[in-house]
Design a protein around this motif. Structure first.
Motif, PDB file in Angstrom:
ATOM      1  N   ALA A   4       0.853  -1.185   0.000  1.00  0.00           N
ATOM      2  CA  ALA A   4       0.000   0.000   0.000  1.00  0.00           C
ATOM      3  C   ALA A   4       0.890   1.237   0.000  1.00  0.00           C
ATOM      4  O   ALA A   4       1.785   1.359   0.830  1.00  0.00           O
ATOM      5  N   VAL A   5       0.635   2.151  -0.925  1.00  0.00           N
ATOM      6  CA  VAL A   5       1.476   3.334  -1.103  1.00  0.00           C
ATOM      7  C   VAL A   5       0.635   4.585  -0.871  1.00  0.00           C
ATOM      8  O   VAL A   5      -0.320   4.849  -1.607  1.00  0.00           O
ATOM      9  N   ASP A   6       0.979   5.335   0.161  1.00  0.00           N
ATOM     10  CA  ASP A   6       0.281   6.584   0.500  1.00  0.00           C
ATOM     11  C   ASP A   6       1.221   7.742   0.192  1.00  0.00           C
ATOM     12  O   ASP A   6       2.136   8.029   0.959  1.00  0.00           O
ATOM     13  N   ALA A   7       0.984   8.404  -0.942  1.00  0.00           N
ATOM     14  CA  ALA A   7       1.860   9.482  -1.398  1.00  0.00           C
ATOM     15  C   ALA A   7       1.272  10.831  -1.001  1.00  0.00           C
ATOM     16  O   ALA A   7       0.310  11.304  -1.616  1.00  0.00           O
ATOM     17  N   GLY A   8       1.851  11.431   0.032  1.00  0.00           N
ATOM     18  CA  GLY A   8       1.395  12.730   0.506  1.00  0.00           C
ATOM     19  C   GLY A   8       2.279  13.853   0.002  1.00  0.00           C
ATOM     20  O   GLY A   8       3.265  13.623  -0.710  1.00  0.00           O
ATOM     21  N   ASN A   9       1.951  15.069   0.400  1.00  0.00           N
ATOM     22  CA  ASN A   9       2.717  16.229  -0.062  1.00  0.00           C
ATOM     23  C   ASN A   9       4.134  16.265   0.495  1.00  0.00           C
ATOM     24  O   ASN A   9       5.045  16.775  -0.160  1.00  0.00           O
ATOM     25  N   THR A  10       4.335  15.725   1.696  1.00  0.00           N
ATOM     26  CA  THR A  10       5.645  15.769   2.336  1.00  0.00           C
ATOM     27  C   THR A  10       6.373  14.431   2.252  1.00  0.00           C
ATOM     28  O   THR A  10       7.556  14.378   1.935  1.00  0.00           O
ATOM     29  N   ASN A  11       5.663  13.337   2.532  1.00  0.00           N
ATOM     30  CA  ASN A  11       6.272  12.003   2.547  1.00  0.00           C
ATOM     31  C   ASN A  11       5.424  11.002   1.780  1.00  0.00           C
ATOM     32  O   ASN A  11       4.206  11.179   1.642  1.00  0.00           O
ATOM     33  N   ILE A  12       6.088   9.945   1.313  1.00  0.00           N
ATOM     34  CA  ILE A  12       5.394   8.779   0.776  1.00  0.00           C
ATOM     35  C   ILE A  12       5.635   7.635   1.749  1.00  0.00           C
ATOM     36  O   ILE A  12       6.774   7.359   2.125  1.00  0.00           O
ATOM     37  N   VAL A  13       4.547   6.974   2.165  1.00  0.00           N
ATOM     38  CA  VAL A  13       4.648   5.832   3.073  1.00  0.00           C
ATOM     39  C   VAL A  13       4.307   4.565   2.297  1.00  0.00           C
ATOM     40  O   VAL A  13       3.275   4.497   1.621  1.00  0.00           O
ATOM     41  N   PHE A  14       5.192   3.579   2.381  1.00  0.00           N
ATOM     42  CA  PHE A  14       4.970   2.262   1.794  1.00  0.00           C
ATOM     43  C   PHE A  14       4.706   1.295   2.945  1.00  0.00           C
ATOM     44  O   PHE A  14       5.504   1.217   3.879  1.00  0.00           O
ATOM     45  N   ALA A  15       3.605   0.563   2.883  1.00  0.00           N
ATOM     46  CA  ALA A  15       3.281  -0.402   3.938  1.00  0.00           C
ATOM     47  C   ALA A  15       3.040  -1.768   3.319  1.00  0.00           C
ATOM     48  O   ALA A  15       2.362  -1.885   2.286  1.00  0.00           O
ATOM     49  N   LEU A  16       3.583  -2.786   3.949  1.00  0.00           N
ATOM     50  CA  LEU A  16       3.422  -4.150   3.483  1.00  0.00           C
ATOM     51  C   LEU A  16       2.346  -4.829   4.328  1.00  0.00           C
ATOM     52  O   LEU A  16       2.496  -4.971   5.545  1.00  0.00           O
ATOM     53  N   PHE A  17       1.238  -5.212   3.691  1.00  0.00           N
ATOM     54  CA  PHE A  17       0.118  -5.861   4.367  1.00  0.00           C
ATOM     55  C   PHE A  17       0.131  -7.359   4.103  1.00  0.00           C
ATOM     56  O   PHE A  17       0.257  -7.793   2.948  1.00  0.00           O
ATOM     57  N   ASP A  18      -0.019  -8.120   5.173  1.00  0.00           N
ATOM     58  CA  ASP A  18      -0.261  -9.555   5.050  1.00  0.00           C
ATOM     59  C   ASP A  18      -1.772  -9.735   4.914  1.00  0.00           C
ATOM     60  O   ASP A  18      -2.501  -9.692   5.901  1.00  0.00           O
ATOM     61  N   THR A  19      -2.242  -9.915   3.694  1.00  0.00           N
ATOM     62  CA  THR A  19      -3.678  -9.992   3.452  1.00  0.00           C
ATOM     63  C   THR A  19      -4.264 -11.354   3.850  1.00  0.00           C
ATOM     64  O   THR A  19      -5.485 -11.534   3.818  1.00  0.00           O
ATOM     65  N   GLU A  20      -3.404 -12.292   4.218  1.00  0.00           N
ATOM     66  CA  GLU A  20      -3.878 -13.598   4.687  1.00  0.00           C
ATOM     67  C   GLU A  20      -4.046 -13.623   6.206  1.00  0.00           C
ATOM     68  O   GLU A  20      -4.520 -14.614   6.766  1.00  0.00           O
ATOM     69  N   SER A  21      -3.650 -12.559   6.875  1.00  0.00           N
ATOM     70  CA  SER A  21      -3.751 -12.501   8.337  1.00  0.00           C
ATOM     71  C   SER A  21      -5.208 -12.463   8.771  1.00  0.00           C
ATOM     72  O   SER A  21      -6.067 -11.879   8.096  1.00  0.00           O
ATOM     73  N   ASP A  22      -5.482 -13.059   9.915  1.00  0.00           N
ATOM     74  CA  ASP A  22      -6.833 -13.046  10.468  1.00  0.00           C
ATOM     75  C   ASP A  22      -7.059 -11.875  11.421  1.00  0.00           C
ATOM     76  O   ASP A  22      -8.137 -11.746  12.005  1.00  0.00           O
ATOM     77  N   ALA A  23      -6.023 -11.020  11.586  1.00  0.00           N
ATOM     78  CA  ALA A  23      -6.131  -9.912  12.543  1.00  0.00           C
ATOM     79  C   ALA A  23      -7.274  -8.968  12.170  1.00  0.00           C
ATOM     80  O   ALA A  23      -8.040  -8.531  13.026  1.00  0.00           O
ATOM     81  N   ARG A  24      -7.385  -8.640  10.877  1.00  0.00           N
ATOM     82  CA  ARG A  24      -8.478  -7.818  10.374  1.00  0.00           C
ATOM     83  C   ARG A  24      -8.882  -8.374   9.011  1.00  0.00           C
ATOM     84  O   ARG A  24      -8.059  -8.974   8.330  1.00  0.00           O
ATOM     85  N   PRO A  25     -10.115  -8.141   8.593  1.00  0.00           N
ATOM     86  CA  PRO A  25     -10.553  -8.698   7.312  1.00  0.00           C
ATOM     87  C   PRO A  25      -9.698  -8.276   6.121  1.00  0.00           C
ATOM     88  O   PRO A  25      -9.601  -9.005   5.141  1.00  0.00           O
ATOM     89  N   TRP A  26      -9.100  -7.090   6.196  1.00  0.00           N
ATOM     90  CA  TRP A  26      -8.297  -6.597   5.089  1.00  0.00           C
ATOM     91  C   TRP A  26      -6.794  -6.832   5.295  1.00  0.00           C
ATOM     92  O   TRP A  26      -5.984  -6.410   4.477  1.00  0.00           O
ATOM     93  N   GLY A  27      -6.412  -7.483   6.375  1.00  0.00           N
ATOM     94  CA  GLY A  27      -5.009  -7.812   6.581  1.00  0.00           C
ATOM     95  C   GLY A  27      -4.352  -7.004   7.687  1.00  0.00           C
ATOM     96  O   GLY A  27      -4.975  -6.159   8.327  1.00  0.00           O
ATOM     97  N   GLU A  28      -3.079  -7.273   7.868  1.00  0.00           N
ATOM     98  CA  GLU A  28      -2.306  -6.679   8.956  1.00  0.00           C
ATOM     99  C   GLU A  28      -1.007  -6.089   8.408  1.00  0.00           C
ATOM    100  O   GLU A  28      -0.351  -6.683   7.546  1.00  0.00           O
ATOM    101  N   ILE A  29      -0.639  -4.906   8.902  1.00  0.00           N
ATOM    102  CA  ILE A  29       0.625  -4.292   8.479  1.00  0.00           C
ATOM    103  C   ILE A  29       1.792  -5.072   9.079  1.00  0.00           C
ATOM    104  O   ILE A  29       1.880  -5.243  10.298  1.00  0.00           O
ATOM    105  N   ARG A  30       2.690  -5.529   8.218  1.00  0.00           N
ATOM    106  CA  ARG A  30       3.871  -6.234   8.691  1.00  0.00           C
ATOM    107  C   ARG A  30       5.046  -5.281   8.890  1.00  0.00           C
ATOM    108  O   ARG A  30       5.864  -5.437   9.787  1.00  0.00           O
ATOM    109  N   THR A  31       5.131  -4.266   8.019  1.00  0.00           N
ATOM    110  CA  THR A  31       6.199  -3.270   8.146  1.00  0.00           C
ATOM    111  C   THR A  31       5.833  -2.070   7.287  1.00  0.00           C
ATOM    112  O   THR A  31       4.943  -2.152   6.426  1.00  0.00           O
ATOM    113  N   ARG A  32       6.488  -0.957   7.537  1.00  0.00           N
ATOM    114  CA  ARG A  32       6.222   0.256   6.760  1.00  0.00           C
ATOM    115  C   ARG A  32       7.508   1.061   6.624  1.00  0.00           C
ATOM    116  O   ARG A  32       8.395   0.986   7.480  1.00  0.00           O
TER     117      ARG A  32
END
Length: 265
Positions: A4-32
């Motif tokens: 997942a890539v969130d490109a803002g005016n100051t910073n861009i954040v890249f987050a790696l989601f484990d979409t197979e995780s049961d933590a939440r229906p849409w997955g869990e952030i493993r690192t960013r």
């Protein structure tokens, strides 16, 4: 995994989601990871940087099988799309492309930023009722979402660092300083730096509390306040207006949006 890539005016954040995780229906952030926004940065430069960071965390580039991008910087989009296609061999989902799946009850719905829409998606997924979402970024935004999930409008204010930069730039004798949590609750400064700190920090809290109070009155119903953005935790201890602080709200919005588009596909 989903990048997942969130490109803002100051910073861009890249987050790696484990979409197979049961933590939440849409997955869990493993690192960013975070990098300064620069529309001139090429897909090749992103790839070198990301490949090294993935390896440091024990992942391979091949672990990324899907990409979603949300951006408020149109000039950055092309190189991020090229990154997904060339180095992750996938066609990225672009947040907001084709519109949003909830009502934008404002005069200019086409001008609502992707980050604000993603915040609303994530907040409504876990918080029922009317919501005010405050996002502390380059600008500080206040967004009102009603209990049905419709966006009713909001406020755009200068971010706290923008306010400080403007003050220092316009007054030659004022020194540069970093915004931090104050040592005391006193609002009477005994020296220049303390007075600046008080004016910016406590002035910002007063602005937030005043605007939220006015928004609550105008909403006419109980409203829960959700804070997000890197600076949200800076204010959390010194105001009681936040019902929840969720630093990764925009990233979760991206993952939820990818999950919805994937199910529809």
């Amino acid at each position: 995994m989903l990048l997942a890539v969130d490109a803002g005016n100051t910073n861009i954040v890249f987050a790696l989601f484990d979409t197979e995780s049961d933590a939440r229906p849409w997955g869990e952030i493993r690192t960013r990871w975070r990098i300064t926004t620069d529309p001139r940065r090429t897909a090749d430069e992103y790839a070198v940087w990301l490949s090294q960071l993935l390896a440091l965390e024990g992942f391979a580039r091949s672990d990324v099988t899907k990409v979603i991008i949300g951006t408020v910087v149109p000039r950055a989009l092309h190189n991020l799309q090229t990154l997904a296609r060339k180095y992750f061999d996938t066609e990225p989902v672009i947040a907001g492309e084709g519109g949003w799946d909830f009502p934008l009850d404002v005069d200019e719905p086409q001008n609502v930023g992707a980050d604000r829409a993603l915040n609303m998606i994530a907040a409504k997924e876990t918080h029922p009722g009317d919501l005010i979402i405050i996002d502390f970024g380059t600008a500080t935004t206040f967004d009102l979402v009603d209990y049905r999930g419709a966006y009713k409008g909001g406020i755009i204010a200068p971010g706290i660092n923008l306010s400080l930069d403007a003050l220092v730039s316009a007054a030659a004798k004022l020194p540069r300083m970093a915004i931090s949590e104050p040592d005391s609750d006193s609002v009477i400064g005994r020296n220049t730096v303390d007075q600046m700190h008080i004016g910016i920090y406590w002035g910002y809290i007063a602005m937030m509390e005043g605007l939220v109070a006015r928004m609550r009155r105008q909403a006419g119903r109980p409203v829960k306040v959700i804070a997000t953005g890197g600076l949200a935790i800076l204010f959390e201890k010194h105001t009681d207006i936040f019902d929840a602080v969720e630093a990764d709200l925009t990233l979760h919005g991206l993952a939820i949006l990818w999950s919805r588009s994937h199910k529809e596909g």
